[in-house]
Design an enzyme around this catalytic site. Structure first.
Site, PDB file in Angstrom:
ATOM      1  N   HIS A   1       0.844  -1.193   0.000  1.00 10.49           N
ATOM      2  CA  HIS A   1       0.000   0.000   0.000  1.00 10.49           C
ATOM      3  C   HIS A   1       0.881   1.244   0.000  1.00 10.49           C
ATOM      4  O   HIS A   1       2.118   1.147   0.098  1.00 10.49           O
ATOM      5  CB  HIS A   1      -0.976  -0.003   1.179  1.00 10.49           C
TER       6      HIS A   1
ATOM      7  N   ASP B   1       5.907   4.385   4.920  1.00 11.42           N
ATOM      8  CA  ASP B   1       6.794   3.430   5.572  1.00 11.42           C
ATOM      9  C   ASP B   1       6.862   2.096   4.832  1.00 11.42           C
ATOM     10  O   ASP B   1       7.623   1.214   5.221  1.00 11.42           O
ATOM     11  CB  ASP B   1       6.373   3.200   7.031  1.00 11.42           C
ATOM     12  N   HIS B   2       6.098   1.972   3.743  1.00 11.57           N
ATOM     13  CA  HIS B   2       6.126   0.739   2.964  1.00 11.57           C
ATOM     14  C   HIS B   2       6.682   0.923   1.552  1.00 11.57           C
ATOM     15  O   HIS B   2       6.885  -0.080   0.862  1.00 11.57           O
ATOM     16  CB  HIS B   2       4.721   0.135   2.890  1.00 11.57           C
TER      17      HIS B   2
ATOM     18  N   HIS C   1      -7.376  -1.759   5.649  1.00 13.48           N
ATOM     19  CA  HIS C   1      -6.554  -0.657   6.131  1.00 13.48           C
ATOM     20  C   HIS C   1      -7.215   0.665   5.745  1.00 13.48           C
ATOM     21  O   HIS C   1      -8.263   0.682   5.088  1.00 13.48           O
ATOM     22  CB  HIS C   1      -5.142  -0.774   5.561  1.00 13.48           C
TER      23      HIS C   1
ATOM     24  N   HIS D   1       5.814  -4.975  12.183  1.00 13.02           N
ATOM     25  CA  HIS D   1       5.199  -3.652  12.096  1.00 13.02           C
ATOM     26  C   HIS D   1       4.937  -3.081  13.494  1.00 13.02           C
ATOM     27  O   HIS D   1       3.846  -2.624  13.817  1.00 13.02           O
ATOM     28  CB  HIS D   1       3.896  -3.708  11.287  1.00 13.02           C
TER      29      HIS D   1
END
Length: 305
Positions: free
Chosen positions: A62, A66-67, A142, A270
């Site tokens: 996504h 942070d990804h 999410h 995470h």
């Protein structure tokens, strides 16, 4: 054949002094599959001596930074170092536009083919397949479109028992036997039963990556019986309401899902930066699912055939 997961980063939202943003490398045979690419991923690849030129596919769950904030830099480094082989990039809607703008305004024309595959994050679909592997998406819940990824080895060939093989079989017939097909004559009579001349195939392995999400038990049929399950565990269960509000899960919820899905092993990741010591998260999960571990940087999880 190797089937191994290496954790490069496991922090949520912001990095900490000893935890990087989310990134993992799944090694299957001689191929690297990079799963998410948070800030600092390049440095982690170098630290653990993982050659990024061997990365065949990149999967972005996504578009929270942070990804994927490490992605543009990694693609640029591959370009500067003269990568020639195609790179397949799987990600949600919007990622292609973001990267196109970054490359456009930096005047970068990649010297290798970058093949983008836009994902539908609302359902489970097969997004990749080769001779050894299939990859399916896992729909997550999410704040923005988000999916996980299920990696499954295909059925493997049966080993031939040479001492039991009759003479004069042709190479095509041997191949059919390895794939559990009896050898018949023109009239349909069985001449050689595959079970008589082959052994059991090595088992096919599987890994499920469940990215940022609320506790979502409806994915259990998708991840059921996998060898290794990664599930986010941002909070302890005393912060269950906070987890739900921010569309995250607790360590206890991750363990419940692992138990209900009857997976072999659970890996938690995470982690919120509020937890300097991760031991309480692991202890909470082990109350429900004893075979749990932490996705700390540098950890390796190997699955045997």
């Amino acid at each position: 054949m190797e089937f191994e997961l290496r954790i490069l980063g496991s922090s949520s939202a912001t990095p900490s002094a000893n935890r990087h943003h989310t990134a993992q490398v799944l090694t299957i045979g001689n191929q690297y599959h990079l799963i998410d690419c948070g800030e600092g991923t390049q440095m982690q690849l170098m630290l653990y001596k993982i050659k990024h030129q061997r990365i065949c596919n990149i999967y972005i769950s996504h578009l929270h930074g942070d990804h994927y904030f490490g992605l543009a830099g990694l693609l640029s480094t591959m370009h500067l170092q003269g990568r020639q082989t195609p790179l397949h990039l799987f990600g949600p809607p919007g990622l292609s536009e973001i990267l196109s703008l970054q490359l456009k305004y930096s005047g970068t024309n990649l010297v290798y083919p970058l093949i983008f595959h836009e994902l539908d994050t609302t359902c489970s679909k097969k997004i990749f397949e080769d001779k050894q592997l299939t990859v399916h998406t896992i729909p997550m819940e999410h704040r923005i479109p988000c999916c996980g990824f299920l990696f499954k080895e295909k059925l493997k060939p049966r080993p031939l028992l040479k001492e039991k093989l009759p003479p004069h079989l042709t190479p095509p017939q041997l191949v059919r036997l390895k794939w559990a097909e009896d050898i018949k004559d023109e009239q349909g009579n069985v001449q050689v039963y595959y079970k008589d001349v082959t052994g059991e195939p090595k088992r096919s392995r599987s890994y499920a990556y469940c990215a940022d999400s609320r506790y979502k038990p409806d994915i259990i049929p998708i991840v059921q019986h996998v060898d290794l399950l990664y599930h986010e565990a941002t909070f302890l269960d005393d912060m269950r309401e906070r987890a739900s509000y921010t569309f995250h899960s607790t360590a206890l919820q991750a363990a419940k899902l692992a138990s209900q899905a009857k997976v072999n092993k659970l890996v938690l990741g995470h982690f919120s930066v509020r937890y300097k010591d991760l031991t309480p998260l692991l202890e909470e999960a082990k109350q429900v699912f004893p075979d749990a571990d932490l996705a700390v940087e540098g950890s390796v999880f190997s699955i045997e055939e």
